[in-house]
Design an enzyme around this catalytic site. Structure first.
Site, PDB file in Angstrom:
ATOM      1  N   LYS A  54      -9.305  40.180  27.180  1.00  0.00           N
ATOM      2  CA  LYS A  54      -8.783  38.547  27.099  1.00  0.00           C
ATOM      3  C   LYS A  54      -9.619  37.385  26.889  1.00  0.00           C
ATOM      4  CE  LYS A  54      -5.462  40.030  31.267  1.00  0.00           C
ATOM      5  NZ  LYS A  54      -5.669  39.205  32.624  1.00  0.00           N
ATOM      6  N   GLN A  98      -8.381  38.101  38.520  1.00  0.00           N
ATOM      7  CA  GLN A  98      -8.457  40.098  37.967  1.00  0.00           C
ATOM      8  C   GLN A  98      -7.693  40.602  39.638  1.00  0.00           C
ATOM      9  OE1 GLN A  98      -7.537  40.783  35.124  1.00  0.00           O
ATOM     10  NE2 GLN A  98      -6.807  42.670  35.326  1.00  0.00           N
ATOM     11  N   ASP A 121      -2.319  32.105  35.241  1.00  0.00           N
ATOM     12  CA  ASP A 121      -1.739  33.689  36.160  1.00  0.00           C
ATOM     13  C   ASP A 121      -0.570  33.076  36.695  1.00  0.00           C
ATOM     14  OD1 ASP A 121      -2.291  35.925  34.970  1.00  0.00           O
ATOM     15  OD2 ASP A 121      -3.760  36.075  36.345  1.00  0.00           O
TER      16      ASP A 121
HETATM   17  N1  GUN Z   1      -3.694  43.006  36.815  1.00  0.00           N
HETATM   18  C1  GUN Z   1      -2.553  43.127  36.128  1.00  0.00           C
HETATM   19  N2  GUN Z   1      -1.838  42.483  35.517  1.00  0.00           N
HETATM   20  C2  GUN Z   1      -2.687  40.794  35.727  1.00  0.00           C
HETATM   21  C3  GUN Z   1      -2.679  40.039  35.133  1.00  0.00           C
HETATM   22  O1  GUN Z   1      -1.114  39.656  34.401  1.00  0.00           O
HETATM   23  N3  GUN Z   1      -3.205  39.198  36.267  1.00  0.00           N
HETATM   24  C4  GUN Z   1      -4.270  39.495  37.006  1.00  0.00           C
HETATM   25  N4  GUN Z   1      -5.115  38.045  37.271  1.00  0.00           N
HETATM   26  N5  GUN Z   1      -4.944  40.479  37.508  1.00  0.00           N
HETATM   27  C5  GUN Z   1      -3.793  41.633  36.758  1.00  0.00           C
END
Ligand code: GUN
Length: 296
Positions: A54, A98, A121
């Site tokens: 990311k 995350q 998110d």
């Molecule tokens: N864990 C797995 N996919 C995601 C996501 O799209 N965002 C976040 N914050 N955690 C994740």
């Protein structure tokens, strides 16, 4: 192979270019570059890989990204205090915590602390709640589900009145995808570990979204001829012919399904790249919201 391939890698690439262009235009006008703060708590190796990807993607499109890492034994108050600090930081437009969080931390309370305007998110309980209600719009849609919907659109799937089956009911993918499909006027069946006759339900699906995390679970003869298949699964299976000793497969047996489906996403190169593209889009949108300019 009979099905059209829905090339998530190429589609995500063009979305990323669009974001880059908009970021460049902002900066040329003297506006600040959008800023994304990421938070990893604990040592989950997969989380570290995803967050690294990311940051790299942010860098490529000119989004400022700031990483925060906290130890697995971080107290709840400290995790929330970091989020509050980021809420108050004007350089930060988007906050991404995350998931999963280490055991012992209350995920809902942490996500609830994120400012709604910075919830790139889309996991804040209010944003998810709005997704579940008719006539209400979340400020941000979760990235993987948004990517799935974009791929369905690009794959030419007719959603209105379609029978859609979603395999999996996770907070991150299955449930929000199901809500988005309902909003698009599909008739949605959510299948999970207790569902009876999953093959029989899938055989009626014009649209299948698979997000269960079981390698090649869906067989070709379960697919309705001409259906659109979106495979969210990313599973490692042993493969001695590879240097790494493994390869990635989805939740759908691709070779079998591609003989029957009308359109299908590959793994890798399907949904995966879309998640990051949508995060970049959401972060740009958050920066526009911070300017007082609510443009999707
Ligand atoms: N864990 C797995 N996919 C995601 C996501 O799209 N965002 C976040 N914050 N955690 C994740």
């Amino acid at each position: 192979m009979r099905a059209n391939l829905i090339d998530g890698k190429a589609i995500a690439e063009s979305l990323r270019e669009e974001v880059k262009k908009s970021v460049d235009e902002r900066v040329a006008k003297g506006l600040p570059a959008p800023g994304l703060a990421t938070v990893i708590i604990g040592d989950n190796p997969a989380s570290k890989v995803y967050v690294r990807m990311k940051h790299k993607a942010c860098q490529e499109v000119g989004i400022l990204s700031i990483g925060h890492e906290l130890p697995a034994d971080t107290p709840q108050e400290e995790a929330e205090a970091l989020v509050k600090k980021l809420n108050d930081d004007p350089k930060v437009n988007g906050i991404l915590v995350q998931l999963p969080l280490p055991a012992g931390l209350d995920e809902e309370r942490v996500l609830n602390t994120i400012s709604l305007q910075k919830d790139v998110d889309g996991f804040h309980p209010v944003n998810i709640g709005r997704l579940a209600q008719k006539g209400r719009e979340p400020l941000f849609i979760p990235c993987t589900p948004a990517g799935v919907m974009y791929l369905l659109e690009q794959g030419g799937a007719e959603l209105q009145g379609a029978n859609a089956v979603v395999l999996g009911r996770s907070n991150i993918v299955g449930m929000p995808v199901s809500l988005l499909l309902v909003s698009a006027n599909a008739t949605v069946t959510i299948c999970h570990s207790r569902t009876k006759d999953i093959p029989g339900l899938i055989r009626q699906a014009d649209v299948l979204v698979a997000a269960v995390g079981i390698p090649e679970y869906v067989r070709g003869d379960w697919i309705k001829p001409g259906a659109t298949v979106i495979d969210v699964g990313v599973n490692r299976i042993e493969d001695e012919t590879r240097k790494s000793g493994y390869r990635l497969v989805g939740d759908v047996n691709f070779d079998e399904a591609a003989e029957v489906a009308g359109a299908i996403t590959p793994v890798p190169g399907g949904v995966g790249p879309m998640t990051i593209a949508m995060l970049l889009r959401n972060t740009l949108r958050a920066a526009r919201l911070a300017d007082g300019n609510d443009v999707a």
